[in-house]
Design an enzyme around this catalytic site. Structure first.
Site, PDB file in Angstrom:
ATOM      1  N   CYS A   1       4.308  -6.352   2.136  1.00  0.00           N
ATOM      2  CA  CYS A   1       4.237  -7.445   1.151  1.00  0.00           C
ATOM      3  C   CYS A   1       3.866  -8.758   1.852  1.00  0.00           C
ATOM      4  CB  CYS A   1       5.570  -7.624   0.438  1.00  0.00           C
ATOM      5  SG  CYS A   1       6.012  -6.219  -0.588  1.00  0.00           S
TER       6      CYS A   1
ATOM      7  N   CYS B   1      -1.091   0.759  -6.115  1.00  0.00           N
ATOM      8  CA  CYS B   1      -0.084   0.663  -5.059  1.00  0.00           C
ATOM      9  C   CYS B   1       1.145  -0.114  -5.521  1.00  0.00           C
ATOM     10  CB  CYS B   1      -0.664  -0.012  -3.825  1.00  0.00           C
ATOM     11  SG  CYS B   1      -2.058   0.882  -3.141  1.00  0.00           S
TER      12      CYS B   1
ATOM     13  N   ASP C   1       1.277  -3.454  -6.168  1.00  0.00           N
ATOM     14  CA  ASP C   1       1.318  -4.875  -5.773  1.00  0.00           C
ATOM     15  C   ASP C   1      -0.033  -5.533  -6.018  1.00  0.00           C
ATOM     16  OD1 ASP C   1       3.896  -5.033  -4.234  1.00  0.00           O
ATOM     17  OD2 ASP C   1       2.877  -3.554  -2.981  1.00  0.00           O
TER      18      ASP C   1
ATOM     19  N   CYS D   1       7.070  -5.907  -6.399  1.00  0.00           N
ATOM     20  CA  CYS D   1       8.521  -5.811  -6.209  1.00  0.00           C
ATOM     21  C   CYS D   1       9.107  -7.174  -5.840  1.00  0.00           C
ATOM     22  CB  CYS D   1       8.812  -4.802  -5.113  1.00  0.00           C
ATOM     23  SG  CYS D   1       8.123  -5.278  -3.521  1.00  0.00           S
TER      24      CYS D   1
END
Lengths: 392, 143
Positions: B103, B34, B36, B59
């Site tokens: 996130c 994914c 992350d 990110c």
């Protein structure tokens, strides 16, 4: 702000000075409607006619009337594909061939057509990002009416064997369209020599203005009209023409073709210098064929780091770059192009695309070479994925 | 999509970044597919998180939310740390673009995962205290 290195020319380019100068009179004194018969209208008409001739000359087309102006690449792709699909239906054909790594202007149009009963085969582009002509020929069926295969990929810059593919399509009576948005103005494109039936292009990719594009449609192919309501562009696209845009696009194309040979030799050298330098970073890779690629395209993956984080760091160091197509930046899935060439998700997440133009200097390349490796090191140092990769 | 100044600050100058050699609890959430992965390390004395650090693959928002989450729990009790919500992390960063909300969810979960690990190492079943840590649902993969 300090010196910026603009390395996202596949997204868009800066308007050239010559294009701007060609546009200015059309934004000031030349304002007539090209459809009007009096002097002011004739002045505007003359500019459009001249631009069409310039396009024909630069693209190896004898009859300028095979060039139609419109708003850009996405419109051209939609027009060509949906229009050709409608023509096919009249002949009872419902099969379209394309590739897995087309721009979304093509892929999403094909998805739309699938919902309306068409069948689509997407060809594999393999690890090098290049379609194999024999696989294209093998995919052609009795009811195949259209093939649409891009000239050069917008992310990895790989150049497709369009001449060979178009000749196969012709042999089987299949219409052939190519999305040449990344190719026109960037590499030599001679439409009649290629033998394609339709070709899409966009001016802002070669230092022309945004919002202007063109489509080549071979004489004898009569697509259904795109916009109804007037005789502009021979009825295909009603609406008063964007004269300044068209004038700027023609001048930009002319200029691109004039400087192309010398510029490309320079860009290829800079591109290869950058690739060779970045490949020294451990666990890095170049995406797409190294030889059959656009002169100004570098697309690489660095394991253990994420693309967007790299872009933000590059931006802080004065470099504008991209990770995958700018159009997909709102999505969380990695680029469909990188998945199409077989990269696993975790590696595809770590891609960076650097694309160059006439404006790019050796200093720009040297700046990237000096800032990117420390960025990757810094991100890897804080990456638990990198820790896993290193520790096996 | 644009990040707030606070997000950019925590991205460019992340707080509490790096591995912790003698951590009392380590939590890892997310996955590389994914894009992350967050790993949180905590040091605990008398139910207080005396030190915290993180390592993140992801990110700008992933790095910034990790950094902010460590700031928000450092020096606080475990009880307070478990009350940290993704919303609080987002607010502290002056907001996140909608596609990056996940996130902040990961950051919240990473703290909980580290606390769970701490309890397990103490021989205490963390389930009743920390609860289940669900997989983030925002990563849709085609295959």
């Amino acid at each position: 702000m300090d010196h910026r290195v603009y390395a996202d020319n596949a997204a868009t380019t800066k308007l050239s000075e010559r294009a701007l100068q060609a546009m200015m009179p059309c934004l000031t004194t030349i304002f007539g409607n090209a459809s009007s018969i009096y002097t002011e209208g004739a002045a505007s008409r003359k500019i459009i006619d001249k631009a069409r001739e310039t396009f024909a000359q630069c693209l190896g087309v004898k009859n300028p009337n095979e060039i139609y102006f419109l708003s850009g690449g996405s419109e051209a792709d939609n027009f060509a594909i949906k229009g050709a699909a409608e023509l096919m239906l009249k002949k009872g054909k419902k099969h379209i061939i394309s590739t897995r790594f087309e721009h979304h202007a093509v892929l999403h149009t094909l998805e739309y057509l699938e919902k309306h009963g068409f069948e689509v085969t997407l060809l594999d582009v393999h690890e090098n990002g290049i379609v194999r002509p024999e696989e294209f020929e093998a995919a052609i069926r009795e009811d195949t009416g259209l093939a649409t295969i891009m000239f050069a990929n917008n992310e990895i810059g790989t150049i497709q064997p369009i001449k060979e593919l178009a000749s196969i399509a012709k042999k089987h009576g299949v219409l052939f369209h190519t999305d040449a948005v990344q190719a026109v103005g960037t590499i030599p494109v001679n439409i009649e020599d290629l033998g394609v039936d339709m070709l899409s292009l966009s001016a802002h990719k070669f230092h022309g203005p945004k919002g202007v594009g063109a489509i080549y449609i071979k004489k004898g192919i009569r697509l259904p009209n795109l916009i109804h309501g007037g005789a502009q562009e021979r009825g295909y696209r009603a609406g008063t023409e964007n004269i300044a845009g068209i004038a700027g696009a023609a001048e930009a194309l002319k200029e691109s073709c004039e400087v192309m040979q010398e510029r490309n030799a320079r860009l290829e050298r800079l591109r290869d210098k950058l690739i060779d330098s970045l490949l020294k970073i451990e666990r890095s890779r170049i995406n797409g064929d190294r030889i059959h690629r656009l002169p100004g395209n570098v697309n690489m993956c660095f394991e253990g780091v994420e693309g967007e984080a790299m872009l933000l760091c590059l931006d802080l160091q004065g470099v504008a770059a991209s990770s995958g197509s700018a159009c997909t930046s709102g999505s969380l899935d990695p680029s469909h192009v990188l998945l199409a060439i077989g990269l696993p998700h975790e590696i595809a997440h770590g891609s960076v695309r650097l694309t160059f133009s006439t404006e790019t200097t050796e200093e720009d390349i040297d700046h990237i070479i000096s800032v990117l490796p420390p960025i990757i090191k810094r991100l890897r140092d804080m990456s638990p994925l990198w820790e896993k990769i290193v520790n096996g | 999509m644009a990040y707030s100044e606070k997000v950019m600050d925590h991205f460019a100058n992340p707080r509490n970044v790096g591995e912790m050699e003698d951590a009392d609890g380590i939590g890892e959430v997310g996955n590389s597919k994914c894009g992350d992965i967050m790993k949180m390390y905590i040091k605990v004395r008398d139910d207080i998180i005396t030190d915290v650090s993180f390592k993140t693959f992801g990110c700008g928002a992933a790095i910034a939310t990790s950094s902010m989450a460590t700031e928000l729990v450092k020096g606080h009790s475990i009880k307070e740390a478990l009350q940290l919500t993704n919303k609080a992390v987002m607010e502290a960063l002056d907001g996140l673009p909608p596609v990056k909300v996940h996130c902040s969810v990961l950051a919240e979960q990473a703290i909980k995962a580290a606390v769970s690990d701490y309890y397990e190492k103490q021989g205490i079943d963390p389930k009743d205290i920390v609860g289940e840590i669900p997989e983030p649902i925002e990563c849709h993969l085609e295959d």
